[in-house]
Design a protein around this motif. Structure first.
Motif, PDB file in Angstrom:
ATOM      1  N   PRO A   1      65.108   7.778  73.334  1.00 58.25           N
ATOM      2  CA  PRO A   1      64.691   6.853  72.319  1.00 58.25           C
ATOM      3  C   PRO A   1      66.230   5.690  72.177  1.00 58.25           C
ATOM      4  CG  PRO A   1      65.222   9.002  71.581  1.00 58.25           C
ATOM      5  CD  PRO A   1      65.809   9.433  73.058  1.00 58.25           C
TER       6      PRO A   1
ATOM      7  N   ALA B   1      63.676   8.216  52.692  1.00 53.71           N
ATOM      8  CA  ALA B   1      64.165   8.337  54.498  1.00 53.71           C
ATOM      9  C   ALA B   1      63.521   7.576  55.251  1.00 53.71           C
ATOM     10  CB  ALA B   1      63.454  10.576  54.283  1.00 53.71           C
ATOM     11  N   LEU B   2      64.323   7.963  55.988  1.00 50.30           N
ATOM     12  CA  LEU B   2      63.960   7.503  57.843  1.00 50.30           C
ATOM     13  C   LEU B   2      63.692   8.408  58.009  1.00 50.30           C
ATOM     14  CD1 LEU B   2      65.002   4.183  56.915  1.00 50.30           C
ATOM     15  CD2 LEU B   2      66.904   4.848  58.834  1.00 50.30           C
ATOM     16  N   VAL B   3      62.615   7.773  59.143  1.00 55.59           N
ATOM     17  CA  VAL B   3      61.984   8.560  60.332  1.00 55.59           C
ATOM     18  C   VAL B   3      62.027   7.898  61.340  1.00 55.59           C
ATOM     19  CG1 VAL B   3      60.014  10.339  61.321  1.00 55.59           C
ATOM     20  CG2 VAL B   3      60.169   9.857  58.479  1.00 55.59           C
ATOM     21  N   ILE B   4      63.206   8.874  62.695  1.00 61.87           N
ATOM     22  CA  ILE B   4      63.000   8.295  63.796  1.00 61.87           C
ATOM     23  C   ILE B   4      61.938   8.337  64.408  1.00 61.87           C
ATOM     24  CG2 ILE B   4      64.615   8.319  65.448  1.00 61.87           C
ATOM     25  CD1 ILE B   4      66.883   9.826  64.120  1.00 61.87           C
ATOM     26  N   LEU B   5      61.375   6.924  64.879  1.00 57.16           N
ATOM     27  CA  LEU B   5      60.071   7.045  66.118  1.00 57.16           C
ATOM     28  C   LEU B   5      60.338   6.653  67.100  1.00 57.16           C
ATOM     29  CD1 LEU B   5      57.898   6.859  62.821  1.00 57.16           C
ATOM     30  CD2 LEU B   5      57.935   9.220  63.991  1.00 57.16           C
ATOM     31  N   PRO B   6      59.436   6.900  67.904  1.00 54.12           N
ATOM     32  CA  PRO B   6      59.623   6.426  69.540  1.00 54.12           C
ATOM     33  C   PRO B   6      59.165   5.030  69.615  1.00 54.12           C
ATOM     34  CG  PRO B   6      57.766   7.569  69.401  1.00 54.12           C
ATOM     35  CD  PRO B   6      58.768   7.902  68.171  1.00 54.12           C
TER      36      PRO B   6
END
Lengths: 364, 364
Positions: B83, B109-114
DNA sequence: AATGGGAGAAGAGACGATTCTGCAAGCCGC
DNA sequence: GCGGCTTGCAGAATCGTCTCTTCTCCCATT
């Protein structure tokens, strides 16, 4: 309003798909999720209609019904209000990157959440449905961890948990072996008195490493020589390094537990006119590539945060999906000693200026 | 089964709280959320009971009902399956850290996504309810962005979007001003012919920076001297640096657009016997602290990823909450030139090896 | 005395999916 | 030809919360 099909703005629901495809809601759900007993023709047809309508299932509804959100929390203990600690930034960044990759590969996403501060982060925590959580270096009786475990949410920690924190599983390096191996390496390079730059905090990393050092000294018949400082203070390291080299029983080799110790020690050595590695051997624990380029390059111990992150996530997802067998798991991961000039006693005299080789011209 | 109060495992619901407090569900909801018209006594009582039962509202149910999840996606374009891109790791890490902080401070909140790969990341994307998304350097017609915008989800990009990608807002550095200022700085330090190490990809950073360079050259009456290479290939940079210094019209100063260029150029300079900064001035764009410790320390251009991350998140949340006014916003952020030895012409004569006559011919 | 209104609290849908259960055919063996 | 099996699909409950609407008191005003 019993007239529920108001053709809401843009987003098509499963009802719209069912209506457009001329089937029931059940059939749509089954077709899209590969469940139920449906002929391929129906399945294809439903999928087609869903695509045409740009249908996206509501994640919230699915989560509510199934109890699974596909979300994994990632927490680090914080010393300020920033979510990452200065001295361990490289470690966290790499660990988080790997963890994120591993989670995505298994269909989960990572949510970055604040560690347990005394502030007011509870809202954020209870505002997100988590299938499980990764905690980095949880403190003694972390209230968030306790609460999550009480709710039945799996928690896997990076770092052996202090006390009797009831985590589902944990992953840590073999700090004992790492430190022992590294000290042996220094001794083999000719070190007679090895010093340690360590921290004052009580986390397991600091504690285990220091204990390993003391144990090694005892076995080797050497008096321990160490300085401890508050590792989260970016300035204190340089002072402690200076103190260590100013001692009457000055060590002829030093291991620094924290990332910036390498440069700190190098600077201190220069101030005292000590040449590295001739007068002083140096190793520090770091993930940063900086130490390949210092003068001289410094030997580092890498904790391999990438491997840790991957493993933590694997264990967590296993626990979430019940694959893991249910018993608490602990995994010990190896470290990597990257040997560079700073810990090798005068191998050869390297000439300062590089030899000019006209042949280096590859491109014509 | 109408007998719905099966005292489920552990987790208390709002119904349980209502029953235990002897009030209705409505009252519990209102009491805990500070809504409705309730006397303080009732409010306190309900809160007390809720605490005693360890009640946590279900995030999924709340999200389903209210349509807000408190989650913000964070995406980076990926070149492999990782990523994060190798060359921009430090930038991303710092940007993400700041973005995460800013989001948490406002309750998100932060969500890590591809990023948008052609693989199969769609499941993950539609499995999480997002209030908005941050994309870093979106590509030309990013399908994920297009889809999100179509669904009415706000999208803010770090980096001016290529083409007519319909983002809600974007934030970028003033690359034109940064490059121009940096070239002026080199010229003031005595550079007569400034070279550029740039990339072959078409992202806006590369494009704008290169255009700024060409424009400056034209105004300054200098022939452009540059080499381009695929920036995502970790090895190609060293080769390109070598090529640049091997040219017959060898530059006496170089600016490298990417993080590793500094060390690449330094190594190349050593191979050709060029002293920095005496024979060659060096600047590269980097967020890494490595360049404060190289020999000599290298001047860097910092894009201030922390400021960018914070701003991006602020704009996104403004858009989500409707605070922003609704019009598309673009914000240009300043950069920081951190001047070190490598771009300052001979301040004092450091005693190194004797100056050798530079063989300007190069090409045989 | 009747009415209006406000405070306090409860009722009853949504929200949008999953999934358990059930029903109608068609087909088989006996 | 009939019971039992499988196949293909639909109905309806449910997940847990928010919120619009309603309902009942009770007191003050006219």
């Amino acid at each position: 309003m019993s007239r529920a099909h108001g053709r809401r703005l843009g987003r098509a629901g499963i009802r719209d798909v069912a209506a457009a495809a001329g089937v029931s809601i059940t059939t749509v759900s089954d077709a899209l999720n590969g469940k139920g007993r449906l002929p391929d023709a129906t399945r294809r047809h439903v999928r087609e209609v869903a695509d045409r309508l740009g249908y996206r299932p509501s994640a919230a509804a699915r989560t509510l019904r199934t109890g699974k959100s596909g979300l994994i929390g990632l927490t680090v203990t914080t010393y300020g209000e920033e979510p990452f600690t200065f001295t361990e930034f490289a470690y966290f960044a790499e660990m988080a990157r790997a963890a994120s990759s591993a989670a995505l590969a298994r269909g989960y996403a990572l949510v970055i959440l604040p560690g347990s501060t005394r502030q007011s982060p509870y809202d954020v925590w209870s505002n997100v449905a988590l299938d499980g959580t990764v905690v980095i270096d949880p403190s003694d009786r972390d209230p968030v961890v306790t609460e999550l475990v009480r709710q039945g949410v799996p928690v896997v920690s990076d770092g052996r948990p202090c006390g009797d924190l009831p985590v589902t599983a944990w992953v840590d390096n073999d700090h004992e072996a790492a430190v022992t191996g590294l000290l042996d390496h220094l001794a083999a390079a000719g070190a007679r008195r090895i010093g340690l730059l360590t921290g004052t905090s009580t986390d397991t990393y600091t504690r285990l490493s220091t204990e390993a050092y003391l144990g090694w000294c005892e076995r080797a018949g050497q008096d321990p020589v160490y300085e401890a400082y508050p590792a989260h203070d970016p300035c204190a390291g340089a002072v402690a390094a200076d103190r260590l080299l100013a001692r009457p029983d000055r060590p002829d080799a030093v291991y620094g537990l924290f990332d910036p110790n390498g440069t700190d020690l190098l600077a201190a050595a220069r101030r005292y006119g000590l040449r590295v590695p001739d007068d002083l051997l140096l190793v520090c624990c770091s993930e940063s590539a900086v130490y390949a380029g210092t003068e001289p390059p410094i030997t580092t111990l890498s904790l391999k945060p990438g491997r840790i992150g991957t493993t933590v996530v694997q264990l967590l997802i296993d626990a979430i999906e019940g694959t893991g067998g249910g018993r608490p798991v602990q995994r010990i991961m190896p470290t990597d000693l990257i040997v560079r000039t700073s810990s090798q006693r005068r191998r050869r005299r390297t000439t300062v200026s590089a030899p000019r080789s006209p042949e280096q011209r590859g491109q014509a």
